[in-house]
Design an enzyme around this catalytic site. Structure first.
Site, PDB file in Angstrom:
ATOM      1  N   ASP A 313      37.857  41.743  31.099  1.00  0.00           N
ATOM      2  CA  ASP A 313      37.342  41.109  29.893  1.00  0.00           C
ATOM      3  C   ASP A 313      37.610  41.917  28.632  1.00  0.00           C
ATOM      4  OD1 ASP A 313      36.511  39.014  31.381  1.00  0.00           O
ATOM      5  OD2 ASP A 313      34.373  39.425  31.258  1.00  0.00           O
ATOM      6  N   TYR A 397      30.451  33.387  30.668  1.00  0.00           N
ATOM      7  CA  TYR A 397      29.463  34.468  30.699  1.00  0.00           C
ATOM      8  C   TYR A 397      29.190  35.022  29.302  1.00  0.00           C
ATOM      9  CZ  TYR A 397      28.357  35.452  35.595  1.00  0.00           C
ATOM     10  OH  TYR A 397      27.837  35.404  36.873  1.00  0.00           O
TER      11      TYR A 397
END
Length: 659
Positions: A313, A397
């Site tokens: 990420d 998320y």
């Protein structure tokens, strides 16, 4: 835009410090320099634009009147050809310093991170592909549902699949929407994935393993779907009538005995620099730079349509660019000070994110207390902490990162994972690798493994690191009853031996000691990194992700400081085949004694989703602590005043000090 066309009337004063964030004017200037050098065309995109931080020695010796060479690093992508490069620009001298081509067509096949426009591009390419649409029709889906579905653009990883070497790829999964506001994560179209070439803008492969029933129960959690909100909560207000206890001078924060510098990086997000503690009239250095340098999210579903789910990420998505604008009363509560962030868009034009970082104080219960009935004595002091935080959203998320500074010299980092779990259909081949969180709806097991880069300067840049843990003492002449245990210390003196695992059974921790200063007991001053033990990378050691995220196979690595070594998975993890970052750093096997050290700490969550995690996940907490150990000569909070509450009285005049 050329340099002569810039509005120099709006140019800011010269930077007062080499770590000051890039301004909008500086970004425009740097972009114009690159343009004037002939390095920008109509097909150029900039996945990442960053301030180049000077080397540590240059910063630590910097004086207010010293000149500063402000440099910007552009990651450049030609979307017409796929050619990629890194361009280094000096704003100060107005020149292109270097332009280095990236090797994308030969091992290890590194690619620049995603740029934001590619998310929309993937959806457009997939929905226009006849083969993919036919596969969707085989699932008896209407054209309307096909057109309105979410196509998730996901990083491809590196798996030696024939024909993929050198391509800039994304793999795409689909999720249905049964209305404009319907949560698509409740309706995964499983058994189908499209491989997209982002340069040729075509679907190069479709993997379709057959129709999987699409879950139909909604996953919406707005007021309309969850019913009336409870009315039992009473107002909770946090006020500081005399104002907050911190002060801010530009990017420098001072609070109680703490002083540090705040900055924001488009890749790492919030960065703390030059963290110091005041001891008497002296500010003592503790940590030069701290950030979340990488985060990997590997999934456990081994199926042909999902085995590749391994996301970086930070390195692939640049999560600093995905930062939220925080809102008072929602994300932060109390007397708040916000910091904005200036970032670059896909065209390297400046954009401002309001309220990217939040700072406030919190009460934190009892700090120390003692009641001694033998002398009619009772004293209590309350703790509080300074909180510096930011939140990012990466697809489904949401992640919050909270740095806590305590009155006793403790620092803690807390990660908060929330949002929506990634979903799948339930199939025979993912039973044992996913939780069924609603009828027919799976949530694959996965991990969130963060890596904090901690550039330590405990009382100076000459430090050493040692592992400390409790161990049993065997019964014998020196331990006849078997009750003894002791503290064992193991120096970490070479990079080759620095890969370490946490062990809760032994209270294992890692102590960073000063080579230049001793406390009044004659021992080196020190801080201790205290981990929260959790599993490291659970994939097989021969798996692709184990090579690409080797940092996550241990809880700790220690390296000698090198300004070029910033990221635990290497500079360009997107589609990289592995071996970059920590493996390359520690292969040098440099000496770690009495030198400038960097700690790389992996921590995280291994997540088997629960029913309670659906349709939106309550926060999961992870983190670590840095605690003074012999840094001070005694408790540094003895000088805290008694509470001014009318309920707390002087123990010398009443039976108890605090009721």
């Amino acid at each position: 835009m050329s340099l002569s066309e810039l509005d120099t009337a709006q140019a800011p004063a010269a930077a007062i410090h080499p770590l000051d964030p890039l301004t909008a004017h500086e970004l425009r200037t740097a972009r114009a320099i690159l343009d004037a050098a002939g390095k920008v065309t109509s097909s150029t995109k900039f996945p990442l634009v960053q301030l180049v931080e000077p080397a540590k020695d240059d910063v630590l010796t910097h004086s207010a009147d010293d000149p500063v060479d402000r440099r910007v690093l552009f990651t450049v992508l030609d979307t017409a050809t796929g050619a990629a490069a890194e361009a280094l620009v000096s704003i100060t001298s107005g020149r292109l310093v270097s332009y280095t081509d990236m090797t994308t067509d030969a091992a290890p096949y590194a690619q620049p991170p995603f740029y934001l426009g590619e998310y929309e591009l993937v959806e457009h390419v997939v929905k226009a592909d006849a083969g993919w649409r036919e596969a969707m029709r085989r699932r008896e889906l209407s054209e309307e549902l096909i057109d309105s579905c979410l196509v998730a653009p996901l990083s491809a990883g590196s798996f030696e699949i024939p024909g993929e070497a050198g391509r800039r790829l994304s793999r795409a999964l689909a999720f249905l929407r049964y209305g404009p506001q319907d949560s698509p994560w409740a309706h995964p179209v499983d058994g189908l994935v499209a491989y997209v070439d982002l340069i040729t803008q075509e679907v190069v492969e479709i993997v379709d393993t057959g129709v999987v029933p699409i879950p139909q129960q909604h996953g919406n959690f707005d007021d309309e779907h969850v019913g009336p909100a409870r009315t039992s909560l009473r107002p909770l207000e946090i006020t500081q009538p005399e104002g907050p206890g911190f002060s801010v001078d530009g990017q420098i924060v001072s609070w109680e005995n703490w002083r540090f510098r705040i900055s924001f990086d488009p890749r790492e997000g919030l960065v703390l620099h030059q963290v110091e503690l005041r001891d008497g009239q002296e500010y003592r250095p503790l940590m030069y730079r701290a950030s979340i340098a990488e985060m990997v999210v590997p999934y456990a579903d081994p199926s042909p349509t999902r085995f590749w789910q391994t996301y970086f990420d930070v390195g692939e998505y640049s999560f600093g660019r995905l930062v939220n604008s925080l809102e008072l009363g929602c994300d932060c509560l109390g007397e708040i000070r916000y910091f904005d962030a200036v970032l670059a868009d896909d065209d390297a034009n400046p954009i401002e994110v309001r309220n990217a970082v939040c700072m406030h104080e919190e009460d934190y219960g009892v700090l120390w207390k003692h009641t001694d009935a033998t002398v009619d004595f009772a004293e209590t002091r309350r703790s509080r902490r300074l909180v510096v935080s930011f939140f990012v959203t990466v697809g489904n998320y949401d992640y919050g990162f909270y740095w806590y500074f305590y009155l006793d010299g403790t620092i803690a980092l807390e990660g908060k994972a929330t949002g929506i779990v990634f979903t799948s259909g339930m199939r025979d081949d993912n039973v044992g690798h996913a939780s069924e969180i609603a009828p027919g709806l799976g949530a694959p097991f996965h991990q969130h493994l963060f890596c904090a880069r901690l550039d330590m300067t405990v009382d100076g840049t000459a430090n050493s690191v040692e592992e400390v843990e409790f161990s049993r003492v065997p019964m014998g002449p020196k331990n006849p009853r078997g009750n003894a245990f002791t503290l064992t210390t193991t120096p970490i003196d070479k990079e080759s031996s620095s890969g370490r695992l946490a062990d809760a059974n032994r209270a294992r921790a890692w102590r960073i000691t000063s080579s230049e200063r001793r406390n009044y007991m004659g021992e080196p001053t020190a801080f201790k990194l205290i981990p929260t033990p959790s599993p490291t990378l659970l994939a097989d050691e021969n798996a692709s992700i184990s090579k690409r995220a080797a940092f996550a196979t241990k809880h700790l690595w220690v390296t000698r400081y090198d300004p070029a070594e910033r990221y635990p998975a290497g500079d360009h993890p997107n589609q990289h085949s592995g071996g970059a970052g920590i493996p390359a750093y520690v292969a040098q096997d440099r000496d770690l004694v009495d030198t400038d050290v960097v700690l790389w700490h992996t921590f995280g969550v291994s997540h088997a989703p629960r029913l309670e995690d659906w349709p939106v996940m309550p926060v999961d907490y992870v983190g670590f602590t840095l605690k003074a150990e012999g840094f001070f000569d005694r408790n540094p909070t003895l000088d805290l005043p008694r509470s001014t509450s009318s309920h707390c009285v002087d123990s010398r005049t009443r039976d108890h000090g605090c009721h």
